[in-house]
Design a protein around this motif. Structure first.
Motif, PDB file in Angstrom:
ATOM      1  N   GLN A 145       0.298  15.698  -6.252  1.00 17.92           N
ATOM      2  CA  GLN A 145       1.601  15.215  -6.692  1.00 17.92           C
ATOM      3  C   GLN A 145       2.700  15.684  -5.751  1.00 17.92           C
ATOM      4  O   GLN A 145       2.634  16.776  -5.183  1.00 17.92           O
ATOM      5  CB  GLN A 145       1.885  15.701  -8.120  1.00 17.92           C
ATOM      6  CG  GLN A 145       3.105  15.084  -8.776  1.00 17.92           C
ATOM      7  CD  GLN A 145       3.176  15.419 -10.265  1.00 17.92           C
ATOM      8  OE1 GLN A 145       2.615  16.423 -10.716  1.00 17.92           O
ATOM      9  NE2 GLN A 145       3.830  14.564 -11.026  1.00 17.92           N
ATOM     10  N   PHE A 146       3.714  14.808  -5.571  1.00 11.76           N
ATOM     11  CA  PHE A 146       4.890  15.129  -4.772  1.00 11.76           C
ATOM     12  C   PHE A 146       6.134  14.671  -5.518  1.00 11.76           C
ATOM     13  O   PHE A 146       6.061  13.817  -6.417  1.00 11.76           O
ATOM     14  CB  PHE A 146       4.849  14.427  -3.407  1.00 11.76           C
ATOM     15  CG  PHE A 146       3.702  14.836  -2.529  1.00 11.76           C
ATOM     16  CD1 PHE A 146       3.779  15.977  -1.748  1.00 11.76           C
ATOM     17  CD2 PHE A 146       2.546  14.078  -2.467  1.00 11.76           C
ATOM     18  CE1 PHE A 146       2.730  16.364  -0.931  1.00 11.76           C
ATOM     19  CE2 PHE A 146       1.492  14.443  -1.662  1.00 11.76           C
ATOM     20  CZ  PHE A 146       1.582  15.593  -0.890  1.00 11.76           C
ATOM     21  N   GLY A 147       7.277  15.205  -5.127  1.00 10.92           N
ATOM     22  CA  GLY A 147       8.543  14.728  -5.659  1.00 10.92           C
ATOM     23  C   GLY A 147       8.873  13.355  -5.093  1.00 10.92           C
ATOM     24  O   GLY A 147       8.284  12.926  -4.097  1.00 10.92           O
ATOM     25  N   CYS A 198       0.839  -1.205   0.000  1.00  6.64           N
ATOM     26  CA  CYS A 198       0.000   0.000   0.000  1.00  6.64           C
ATOM     27  C   CYS A 198       0.873   1.253   0.000  1.00  6.64           C
ATOM     28  O   CYS A 198       0.626   2.190  -0.769  1.00  6.64           O
ATOM     29  CB  CYS A 198      -0.918  -0.013   1.225  1.00  6.64           C
ATOM     30  SG  CYS A 198      -1.934   1.462   1.404  1.00  6.64           S
ATOM     31  N   VAL A 199       1.897   1.265   0.852  1.00 15.11           N
ATOM     32  CA  VAL A 199       2.813   2.411   0.904  1.00 15.11           C
ATOM     33  C   VAL A 199       3.510   2.600  -0.439  1.00 15.11           C
ATOM     34  O   VAL A 199       3.604   3.721  -0.961  1.00 15.11           O
ATOM     35  CB  VAL A 199       3.860   2.218   2.020  1.00 15.11           C
ATOM     36  CG1 VAL A 199       4.900   3.344   1.976  1.00 15.11           C
ATOM     37  CG2 VAL A 199       3.188   2.177   3.384  1.00 15.11           C
ATOM     38  N   LEU A 200       3.986   1.500  -1.036  1.00 18.52           N
ATOM     39  CA  LEU A 200       4.697   1.569  -2.317  1.00 18.52           C
ATOM     40  C   LEU A 200       3.787   2.089  -3.429  1.00 18.52           C
ATOM     41  O   LEU A 200       4.189   2.941  -4.235  1.00 18.52           O
ATOM     42  CB  LEU A 200       5.229   0.181  -2.679  1.00 18.52           C
ATOM     43  CG  LEU A 200       5.961   0.066  -4.027  1.00 18.52           C
ATOM     44  CD1 LEU A 200       7.209   0.946  -4.034  1.00 18.52           C
ATOM     45  CD2 LEU A 200       6.318  -1.382  -4.316  1.00 18.52           C
ATOM     46  N   LEU A 201       2.553   1.610  -3.461  1.00 18.79           N
ATOM     47  CA  LEU A 201       1.615   2.040  -4.499  1.00 18.79           C
ATOM     48  C   LEU A 201       1.253   3.518  -4.337  1.00 18.79           C
ATOM     49  O   LEU A 201       1.143   4.251  -5.331  1.00 18.79           O
ATOM     50  CB  LEU A 201       0.353   1.174  -4.450  1.00 18.79           C
ATOM     51  CG  LEU A 201       0.523  -0.283  -4.879  1.00 18.79           C
ATOM     52  CD1 LEU A 201      -0.714  -1.093  -4.508  1.00 18.79           C
ATOM     53  CD2 LEU A 201       0.780  -0.384  -6.383  1.00 18.79           C
ATOM     54  N   LEU A 202       1.051   3.950  -3.099  1.00 15.15           N
ATOM     55  CA  LEU A 202       0.745   5.361  -2.859  1.00 15.15           C
ATOM     56  C   LEU A 202       1.931   6.244  -3.235  1.00 15.15           C
ATOM     57  O   LEU A 202       1.748   7.337  -3.779  1.00 15.15           O
ATOM     58  CB  LEU A 202       0.351   5.575  -1.405  1.00 15.15           C
ATOM     59  CG  LEU A 202      -1.028   5.036  -0.991  1.00 15.15           C
ATOM     60  CD1 LEU A 202      -1.227   5.155   0.508  1.00 15.15           C
ATOM     61  CD2 LEU A 202      -2.144   5.757  -1.728  1.00 15.15           C
ATOM     62  N   TRP A 203       3.142   5.772  -2.921  1.00 11.19           N
ATOM     63  CA  TRP A 203       4.329   6.534  -3.318  1.00 11.19           C
ATOM     64  C   TRP A 203       4.365   6.710  -4.831  1.00 11.19           C
ATOM     65  O   TRP A 203       4.587   7.825  -5.332  1.00 11.19           O
ATOM     66  CB  TRP A 203       5.598   5.817  -2.840  1.00 11.19           C
ATOM     67  CG  TRP A 203       6.858   6.484  -3.311  1.00 11.19           C
ATOM     68  CD1 TRP A 203       7.510   7.526  -2.728  1.00 11.19           C
ATOM     69  CD2 TRP A 203       7.611   6.161  -4.491  1.00 11.19           C
ATOM     70  NE1 TRP A 203       8.619   7.884  -3.467  1.00 11.19           N
ATOM     71  CE2 TRP A 203       8.702   7.053  -4.558  1.00 11.19           C
ATOM     72  CE3 TRP A 203       7.460   5.203  -5.497  1.00 11.19           C
ATOM     73  CZ2 TRP A 203       9.637   7.016  -5.586  1.00 11.19           C
ATOM     74  CZ3 TRP A 203       8.388   5.161  -6.525  1.00 11.19           C
ATOM     75  CH2 TRP A 203       9.469   6.056  -6.559  1.00 11.19           C
ATOM     76  N   ILE A 256       7.694   9.984  -0.056  1.00 10.59           N
ATOM     77  CA  ILE A 256       7.907   8.884   0.895  1.00 10.59           C
ATOM     78  C   ILE A 256       7.142   9.120   2.199  1.00 10.59           C
ATOM     79  O   ILE A 256       6.307   8.295   2.590  1.00 10.59           O
ATOM     80  CB  ILE A 256       9.416   8.664   1.155  1.00 10.59           C
ATOM     81  CG1 ILE A 256      10.112   8.221  -0.138  1.00 10.59           C
ATOM     82  CG2 ILE A 256       9.614   7.609   2.240  1.00 10.59           C
ATOM     83  CD1 ILE A 256      11.624   8.153  -0.027  1.00 10.59           C
ATOM     84  N   PRO A 257       7.378  10.257   2.910  1.00 10.17           N
ATOM     85  CA  PRO A 257       6.587  10.478   4.128  1.00 10.17           C
ATOM     86  C   PRO A 257       5.100  10.662   3.823  1.00 10.17           C
ATOM     87  O   PRO A 257       4.248  10.288   4.637  1.00 10.17           O
ATOM     88  CB  PRO A 257       7.196  11.754   4.730  1.00 10.17           C
ATOM     89  CG  PRO A 257       7.903  12.428   3.600  1.00 10.17           C
ATOM     90  CD  PRO A 257       8.376  11.329   2.712  1.00 10.17           C
ATOM     91  N   ALA A 258       4.795  11.229   2.642  1.00 12.99           N
ATOM     92  CA  ALA A 258       3.387  11.407   2.272  1.00 12.99           C
ATOM     93  C   ALA A 258       2.687  10.057   2.132  1.00 12.99           C
ATOM     94  O   ALA A 258       1.532   9.894   2.543  1.00 12.99           O
ATOM     95  CB  ALA A 258       3.282  12.201   0.971  1.00 12.99           C
ATOM     96  N   TRP A 285      -1.340   5.535   6.959  1.00  9.41           N
ATOM     97  CA  TRP A 285      -1.815   5.608   8.344  1.00  9.41           C
ATOM     98  C   TRP A 285      -3.218   6.211   8.411  1.00  9.41           C
ATOM     99  O   TRP A 285      -4.084   5.708   9.134  1.00  9.41           O
ATOM    100  CB  TRP A 285      -0.838   6.414   9.183  1.00  9.41           C
ATOM    101  CG  TRP A 285      -1.324   6.687  10.581  1.00  9.41           C
ATOM    102  CD1 TRP A 285      -1.820   7.859  11.064  1.00  9.41           C
ATOM    103  CD2 TRP A 285      -1.382   5.748  11.650  1.00  9.41           C
ATOM    104  NE1 TRP A 285      -2.180   7.716  12.375  1.00  9.41           N
ATOM    105  CE2 TRP A 285      -1.927   6.427  12.779  1.00  9.41           C
ATOM    106  CE3 TRP A 285      -1.025   4.403  11.782  1.00  9.41           C
ATOM    107  CZ2 TRP A 285      -2.123   5.798  13.998  1.00  9.41           C
ATOM    108  CZ3 TRP A 285      -1.221   3.772  13.004  1.00  9.41           C
ATOM    109  CH2 TRP A 285      -1.765   4.465  14.089  1.00  9.41           C
ATOM    110  N   ARG A 286      -3.441   7.267   7.645  1.00 11.15           N
ATOM    111  CA  ARG A 286      -4.757   7.917   7.658  1.00 11.15           C
ATOM    112  C   ARG A 286      -5.837   6.976   7.134  1.00 11.15           C
ATOM    113  O   ARG A 286      -6.922   6.864   7.723  1.00 11.15           O
ATOM    114  CB  ARG A 286      -4.719   9.187   6.807  1.00 11.15           C
ATOM    115  CG  ARG A 286      -6.015   9.989   6.856  1.00 11.15           C
ATOM    116  CD  ARG A 286      -5.976  11.179   5.926  1.00 11.15           C
ATOM    117  NE  ARG A 286      -5.951  10.774   4.534  1.00 11.15           N
ATOM    118  CZ  ARG A 286      -7.028  10.366   3.874  1.00 11.15           C
ATOM    119  NH1 ARG A 286      -8.204  10.278   4.495  1.00 11.15           N
ATOM    120  NH2 ARG A 286      -6.949  10.045   2.613  1.00 11.15           N
TER     121      ARG A 286
END
Length: 452
Positions: A320-322, A112-117, A327-329, A335-336
């Motif tokens: 969008q993020f860099g 999940c974290v990897l896909l969101l990243w 990563i923290p996003a 978590w949210r």
């Protein structure tokens, strides 16, 4: 590709990816704990493809692509050669067994974290959280057309999707929520939206609309699609005309026309209607016509209707993020979403949220197809949500699921010895009954959704 075939295909792709990661989690930790793995299967039933690896594990793709399993050597399931006894799952320490069982859900959390990243880096196109129409509770709370929602409670709302989710959650809890907005003139304000005023038993998917908030992108453009013969607009307006103002009052949506016409009709006289036609601005005179609705109530009309087929508006925002800030996003979003999911389960048990929120394979397939049509970022977002849901469901303390096995091992830690075979068998029957009930509810909701 038809909706049916597309839904089936994207469901298979989604389940295949998530199950492979889930089972690989079990497999990888089992190998680290020196447990002999007999079979790694994606899917159930008859093998469509299989081969035996150098590690003596059979790798298999089966005919029913709605799950998978890792079969490990276990003395409770058959005879074990004395040379392999130390590699049997049941011979491992309770902490090793806990690690092996928990590894599947953990793998889905990490996925999940990897896909969101990846979704954040690619950028998910969306709509700006700008209001196009306000009435009801929202109007009473001071919201205005042109307000852009910046934060709902303590949650930032860079797009309408985030704003709608935060508002719906607050509506389920019937909270008075603080909403930070940027008004059309650029000034920032904090407005209090009292969602406790929503009617009892309101339709949850329509919570934001029932609160009186309509985003700009969902407004019907003030474009003439049909003109009734014999009406005031007949022979004056033309199909495709875009109304921009009536008697100097600007129009941004088709819904703005009716109240202006009612006011002008009550005042009497001719209305000056400004339109944009083929790039040219025109000012045309029209006199509203008095009519009666089926209940006999009088109203004023021009005799125009919007186009039957509405054009989908273009996205005007992007989440969008860099690569580094994503990563923290991604961890924060995981978590949210996890806390929101557990809160929703609590609301369903408490009765403040409908059990219609439980979805089955049909609904999942429809959402998989719809998100795939929206682009890579939206599909990654969908996969992340599904991966997280799979992790949470598997962690529920229901025998048969990973969470049920973890419950057994926790009891073993407390009492100092494993549960009896009889107790575990009884638990399996209870687990199967609970799982069947959950699946029955999910299928019922699926069918109800199709009927609606």
């Amino acid at each position: 590709m038809s909706d049916l075939l597309g839904s089936v295909w994207w469901l298979i792709v989604s389940i295949g990816v998530l199950v492979t990661f889930h089972e690989f989690g079990h497999f990888w930790v089992a190998r680290r704990c020196d447990v002999k793995v007999l079979r790694f299967s994606v899917g159930f039933g008859k093998a469509l493809w299989s081969r035996r690896g150098h590690d003596d594990t059979e790798y298999m793709i089966a005919a029913i692509p709605l799950g998978g399993y890792v079969k490990m050597l276990d003395e409770r399931e058959g005879d074990v050669a004395p040379a392999d006894a130390s590699r049997a799952f049941n011979r491992k320490t309770v902490w090793q067994r806990i690690a092996i069982v928990a590894a599947g859900p953990i793998a889905n959390l990490l996925l999940c974290v990897l896909l969101l990243w990846a979704m954040f880096v690619i950028g998910r196109p969306d709509f700006a959280p700008t209001l196009g129409h306000v009435d009801g509770i929202a109007a009473q709370s001071g919201f205005r057309v042109g307000d852009t929602l910046l934060k709902v409670g303590d949650r930032d709302t860079p797009t309408w999707s985030e704003a709608a989710l935060a508002l719906t959650t607050a509506a389920l809890d019937r909270d008075e929520i603080a909403v930070q907005v940027r008004a059309a003139d650029g000034d920032r304000h904090t407005r209090k939206l009292d969602l406790s005023k929503l009617p009892a038993g309101f339709d949850e998917p329509r919570a934001v609309q029932l609160a009186g908030l309509t985003p700009r992108h969902r407004l019907t453009p003030p474009v003439v699609g049909e003109i009734q013969p014999g009406s005031p607009a007949y022979g004056v307006l033309a199909e495709g005309d875009r109304l921009t103002a009536i008697d100097g009052m600007p129009i941004t949506a088709f819904d703005d026309i009716r109240p202006l016409i009612q006011r002008l009709g009550d005042q009497g006289g001719v209305a000056m209607v400004e339109v944009l036609r083929d790039g040219e601005r025109l000012a045309l005179e029209l006199k509203p016509q008095r009519r009666n609705d089926p209940d006999g109530k009088a109203y004023w009309a021009l005799g125009v209707a919007p186009p039957a087929i509405q054009q989908i508006p273009a996205y005007d925002a992007r989440l969008q993020f860099g690569p580094l800030t994503a990563i923290p996003a991604a961890f924060s979003e995981t978590w949210r979403l996890a806390t929101d999911s557990f809160a929703m389960i609590g609301r369903m048990f408490g009765g403040s949220a409908s059990v219609e929120n439980v979805s089955g394979p049909i609904t999942i397939a429809r959402y998989a197809n719809a998100s795939a049509q929206l682009g890579v970022a939206w599909f990654l977002n969908f996969l992340a949500l599904l991966s997280l849901s799979l992790a949470i469901i598997n962690l529920l303390p229901i025998p048969v699921l990973d969470g049920g096995h973890l419950l057994y091992y926790l009891i073993e830690l407390v009492k100092g010895s494993p549960l009896s075979e009889r107790a575990m068998a009884a638990g399996q029957y209870v687990g199967l009954a609970l799982l069947a009930s959950l699946m029955g509810l999910a299928f019922y909701n699926d069918i109800l959704g199709l009927v609606r």
